[in-house]
Design an enzyme around this catalytic site. Sequence first.
Site, PDB file in Angstrom:
ATOM      1  N   ASP A  25       0.387  -1.374  -0.033  1.00 50.43           N
ATOM      2  CA  ASP A  25       0.176  -0.191  -0.234  1.00 50.43           C
ATOM      3  C   ASP A  25       0.624   1.204   0.405  1.00 50.43           C
ATOM      4  OD1 ASP A  25      -1.864  -1.987   0.235  1.00 50.43           O
ATOM      5  OD2 ASP A  25      -2.781  -1.568   2.298  1.00 50.43           O
ATOM      6  N   LYS A 130      -6.851  -4.881  -3.092  1.00 52.96           N
ATOM      7  CA  LYS A 130      -7.267  -5.555  -1.755  1.00 52.96           C
ATOM      8  C   LYS A 130      -8.788  -4.591  -1.461  1.00 52.96           C
ATOM      9  CE  LYS A 130      -3.509  -4.984   1.123  1.00 52.96           C
ATOM     10  NZ  LYS A 130      -4.690  -3.432   2.175  1.00 52.96           N
ATOM     11  N   CYS A 163      -2.147  -2.779   7.973  1.00 46.14           N
ATOM     12  CA  CYS A 163      -2.161  -3.520   6.519  1.00 46.14           C
ATOM     13  C   CYS A 163      -0.592  -4.384   6.397  1.00 46.14           C
ATOM     14  CB  CYS A 163      -2.146  -2.841   5.682  1.00 46.14           C
ATOM     15  SG  CYS A 163      -3.867  -2.134   5.050  1.00 46.14           S
TER      16      CYS A 163
HETATM   17  N1  TIU Z   1      -2.692   0.115   4.358  1.00 42.50           N
HETATM   18  C1  TIU Z   1      -2.871   1.084   5.674  1.00 42.50           C
HETATM   19  O1  TIU Z   1      -2.172   0.737   6.688  1.00 42.50           O
HETATM   20  N2  TIU Z   1      -4.430   1.048   5.949  1.00 42.50           N
HETATM   21  C2  TIU Z   1      -4.532   1.685   6.780  1.00 42.50           C
HETATM   22  O2  TIU Z   1      -5.962   2.385   6.875  1.00 42.50           O
HETATM   23  N3  TIU Z   1      -3.830   2.416   7.695  1.00 42.50           N
HETATM   24  C3  TIU Z   1      -4.193   3.247   8.519  1.00 42.50           C
HETATM   25  O3  TIU Z   1      -2.890   3.739   9.883  1.00 42.50           O
HETATM   26  N4  TIU Z   1      -4.719   3.434   8.955  1.00 42.50           N
END
Ligand code: TIU
Length: 221
Positions: A25, A130, A163
């Site tokens: 991400d 995802k 994530c």
């Molecule tokens: N990619 C991921 O970690 N999504 C989140 O929403 N992370 C947060 O820390 N908010």
Amino acid sequence: MTVSVPARPYPYPLEPAHVALVVIDMQRDFIEKGGFGDSLGNDVARLEAIVPTTADLIGLFRAKGWAIVHTREAHLPDLSDCPPAKIRRGNASLRIGETGSMGRLLVRGEPGNQIVDALAPMAGEIVIDKPGKGMFWATGLHEKLQALGITHLVFAGVTTEVCVQTSMREANDRGYESLLIEDATESYFPQFKAATIEMMVAQGGIVGWVTPLAELQKAVA
Ligand code: TIU
């Protein structure tokens, strides 16, 4: 031939023929102002700091010819893959699907949903959209990795305790041997990054292994 990588809680047995890098991400939604992370009230500058290390890690895998997976947290434009509870959650200034300065938050194809330029995927690398925090839920990734004979995963990306941790725990339950590169992952909360690393390596590596990029670079040189 197995390569022994110095790591916590003990050396990581890397299998060059069966390893893939997973970059979680590293999309503008989390790393730049005006995205989803910013809308949740976070200081996004912390995350940008790992881009150079993550680029070096990707470069290492490309140089070796090892598999690379990039993930994005991304929903279909009609949000049919986004549980209403996920949209409702919290007190965000903008919610998933609403339009910010980089387009609709966490929606596939929008400018904010793109991986940052410095880490852009190259042809032949796997890119996974995802709908959840974890990389295996509703993605078909396990089957893709199995088809490639991948048994070992090296992790990078954001955020460490959301994530990345969810994906590493999902990988653990599916039988993968996982190594987190600690200077190629970051959280909006430094204390959560530190705690996540400690809980992963505790109890003999109950979730997996952790090491800095330099140790991996030296071990595979
Ligand atoms: N990619 C991921 O970690 N999504 C989140 O929403 N992370 C947060 O820390 N908010």
